[in-house]
Motif scaffolding. Sequence first.
Motif, short mmCIF file in Angstrom:
data_model
loop_
_atom_site.label_atom_id
_atom_site.label_comp_id
_atom_site.label_asym_id
_atom_site.label_seq_id
_atom_site.Cartn_x
_atom_site.Cartn_y
_atom_site.Cartn_z
N ASP A 133 0.91 -1.07 0.00
CA ASP A 133 -0.05 0.11 -0.08
C ASP A 133 1.03 1.24 0.13
O ASP A 133 1.94 1.40 0.92
CB ASP A 133 -0.83 -0.12 1.20
N ASP A 135 0.29 4.03 1.11
CA ASP A 135 0.39 4.80 2.45
C ASP A 135 1.30 3.98 3.53
O ASP A 135 1.31 4.72 4.63
CB ASP A 135 -0.99 4.72 3.06
N HIS A 153 2.17 1.84 -9.96
CA HIS A 153 1.26 2.56 -8.98
C HIS A 153 -0.31 1.99 -9.46
O HIS A 153 -0.69 2.50 -10.70
CB HIS A 153 1.24 3.83 -8.84
N PHE A 154 -0.86 1.26 -8.90
CA PHE A 154 -2.23 0.63 -9.43
C PHE A 154 -3.33 1.34 -8.34
O PHE A 154 -3.16 1.03 -7.33
CB PHE A 154 -2.28 -1.04 -9.34
N ALA A 155 -4.24 1.93 -9.02
CA ALA A 155 -5.22 2.67 -8.14
C ALA A 155 -6.34 1.77 -7.88
O ALA A 155 -6.57 1.01 -8.56
CB ALA A 155 -5.85 3.74 -8.97
N SER A 156 -6.80 1.81 -6.67
CA SER A 156 -7.80 1.17 -6.31
C SER A 156 -7.80 -0.35 -6.68
O SER A 156 -8.69 -1.05 -7.33
CB SER A 156 -9.11 1.74 -6.63
N HIS A 157 -6.87 -1.04 -6.34
CA HIS A 157 -6.22 -2.35 -6.85
C HIS A 157 -6.22 -3.49 -5.95
O HIS A 157 -6.25 -4.51 -6.24
CB HIS A 157 -4.74 -2.01 -7.38
N TRP A 164 -11.15 -0.21 -0.53
CA TRP A 164 -10.10 -0.66 -1.62
C TRP A 164 -8.87 0.28 -1.61
O TRP A 164 -9.19 1.58 -1.11
CB TRP A 164 -10.72 -0.11 -3.19
N THR A 165 -7.89 -0.30 -1.75
CA THR A 165 -6.53 0.75 -1.54
C THR A 165 -5.72 0.59 -2.86
O THR A 165 -5.86 -0.37 -3.55
CB THR A 165 -5.70 0.17 -0.23
N ASP A 166 -4.99 1.64 -3.07
CA ASP A 166 -4.14 1.48 -4.11
C ASP A 166 -2.86 0.46 -3.68
O ASP A 166 -2.74 0.07 -2.42
CB ASP A 166 -3.41 2.90 -4.23
N GLU A 167 -2.25 0.15 -4.71
CA GLU A 167 -0.97 -0.77 -4.53
C GLU A 167 -0.04 -0.24 -5.50
O GLU A 167 -0.21 0.03 -6.43
CB GLU A 167 -1.27 -2.20 -4.66
N VAL A 168 1.49 -0.41 -4.87
CA VAL A 168 2.43 -0.01 -5.68
C VAL A 168 3.25 -1.35 -5.84
O VAL A 168 3.48 -2.08 -4.88
CB VAL A 168 3.43 0.99 -4.99
#
Length: 174
Positions: A133, A135, A153-157, A164-168
């Motif tokens: 994440d 964050d 960087h994947f939004a709402s992944h 839902w959270t982003d993922e790098v």
Amino acid sequence: MKQTIVTERLTIRQLTAEDFPDYLEYELDPQVMAHIREVGTKQEIQEHYNGYLADWLGEENTWMGAGVILTETGKLIGDIGFRYRDKRSEIIEIGYKFNSHYHGSGYATEALAAFLKMIETDWPAHKLVAYADPDNTPSVRLMEKMGFVKEGHFASHYKIGDRWTDEVAYGKVL
């Protein structure tokens, strides 16, 4: 994990049934699990944990988990693991989590550095990958410190519970 890795302060070895109470302590901690998955019940955590007790033979998409033990006390303070994400392409994904009472002491850096050396020496790998994440700043910093480079960087992944959270994505070609 058949071998044991010893660092200045840590012992990294296969998890045992006796480690479960220490494992449960941080698996039930919402701070530790905030960027990984919802906190499970004791029974769900036990079932997940039991998968780490069997011998790992390098199967694709099956995690190998190792305990990170504070040598001085014998306490399990975290776990670290990997799986072949794509065995034919020799892509290995790594993951880790640590008891929040031991954050900020350099244990994750020490454990991951030693663990990565073991992977690079003992397992066929062209590339290592890790996901987080964005964050989760300490995890992102740790990956960068280990030489991983941000690749996406994947939004709402990634879904944790109802959120839902982003993922790098980070990678390191060996």
